[in-house]
Write an enzyme that holds these catalytic residues in place. Structure first.
Site, PDB file in Angstrom:
ATOM      1  N   ASP A   1       0.868  -1.178   0.000  1.00 42.32           N
ATOM      2  CA  ASP A   1       0.000   0.000   0.000  1.00 42.32           C
ATOM      3  C   ASP A   1       0.901   1.223   0.000  1.00 42.32           C
ATOM      4  OD1 ASP A   1      -2.400  -1.475   0.104  1.00 42.32           O
ATOM      5  OD2 ASP A   1      -2.317  -1.608   2.280  1.00 42.32           O
TER       6      ASP A   1
ATOM      7  N   ASP B   1      -6.847  -1.543  -4.581  1.00 44.61           N
ATOM      8  CA  ASP B   1      -7.899  -1.218  -3.614  1.00 44.61           C
ATOM      9  C   ASP B   1      -8.863  -0.187  -4.188  1.00 44.61           C
ATOM     10  OD1 ASP B   1      -6.523  -2.858  -1.815  1.00 44.61           O
ATOM     11  OD2 ASP B   1      -5.493  -1.173  -0.862  1.00 44.61           O
TER      12      ASP B   1
END
Length: 166
Positions: A121, A135
């Site tokens: 991330d 995401d």
């Protein structure tokens, strides 16, 4: 011919999302070690995070569960993609497939090991967990799916048994 076109859109979109996600994660790993980079002050920052869990880094001990669910989603979409007759739902499936494949690639190939890898991330905004392109793709797909459901648009056309029309 229309189904082939929808299948092409679905799988092309999934491939593009997966490729963008993979390349941006590789860029993040190579360029974001250390402190966060402020892009738009505190509103948008680039921060590298290796996430073993789900959103908000929850359930970090259940990596194999998320991997298994991801594999099931990929297989489900691959199995039922040819039945989709709605362009909107084809885009939803393509966005989900691309996003799931992006994070699944991390789970399979990144440290600490096969099927237990941490998801990369790297996008940070206030009051939200750090996330990635995969995401975002899944989140956008969920929003479109909600709108299609509210508009009562089915993923597949129903056939009137009496007339044979859709």
């Amino acid at each position: 011919m229309r189904r082939i076109s929808l299948l092409q859109r679905l799988f092309s979109l999934a491939f593009v999302i997966w490729a963008i996600d993979l390349s941006t994660k590789n860029w993040a790993v190579e360029n974001l070690s250390g402190a966060s980079r402020k892009i738009l002050g505190s509103f948008l920052q680039l921060t590298l995070l290796r996430n073993p869990g789900a959103a908000f880094s929850m359930a970090t001990g259940f990596t194999i569960v998320f991997t298994s669910i991801s594999i099931a989603v990929v297989l489900f979409i691959a199995r039922y993609a040819s039945r989709i007759t709605s362009p909107g739902w084809a885009y939803v499936a393509g966005l989900v497939l691309g996003g799931v494949l992006g994070n699944l690639t991390d789970r399979i190939f990144r440290e600490p090991g096969f099927l237990y890898g941490h998801v990369i991330d790297w996008i940070e905004v206030p009051n939200w967990p750090i996330f990635n392109v995969a995401d975002s793709s899944i989140f956008i797909a969920a929003g479109i799916a909600i709108l299609l459901t509210i508009k009562n648009i089915s993923p597949t056309a129903t056939i009137d048994k009496e007339s044979g029309n859709r």
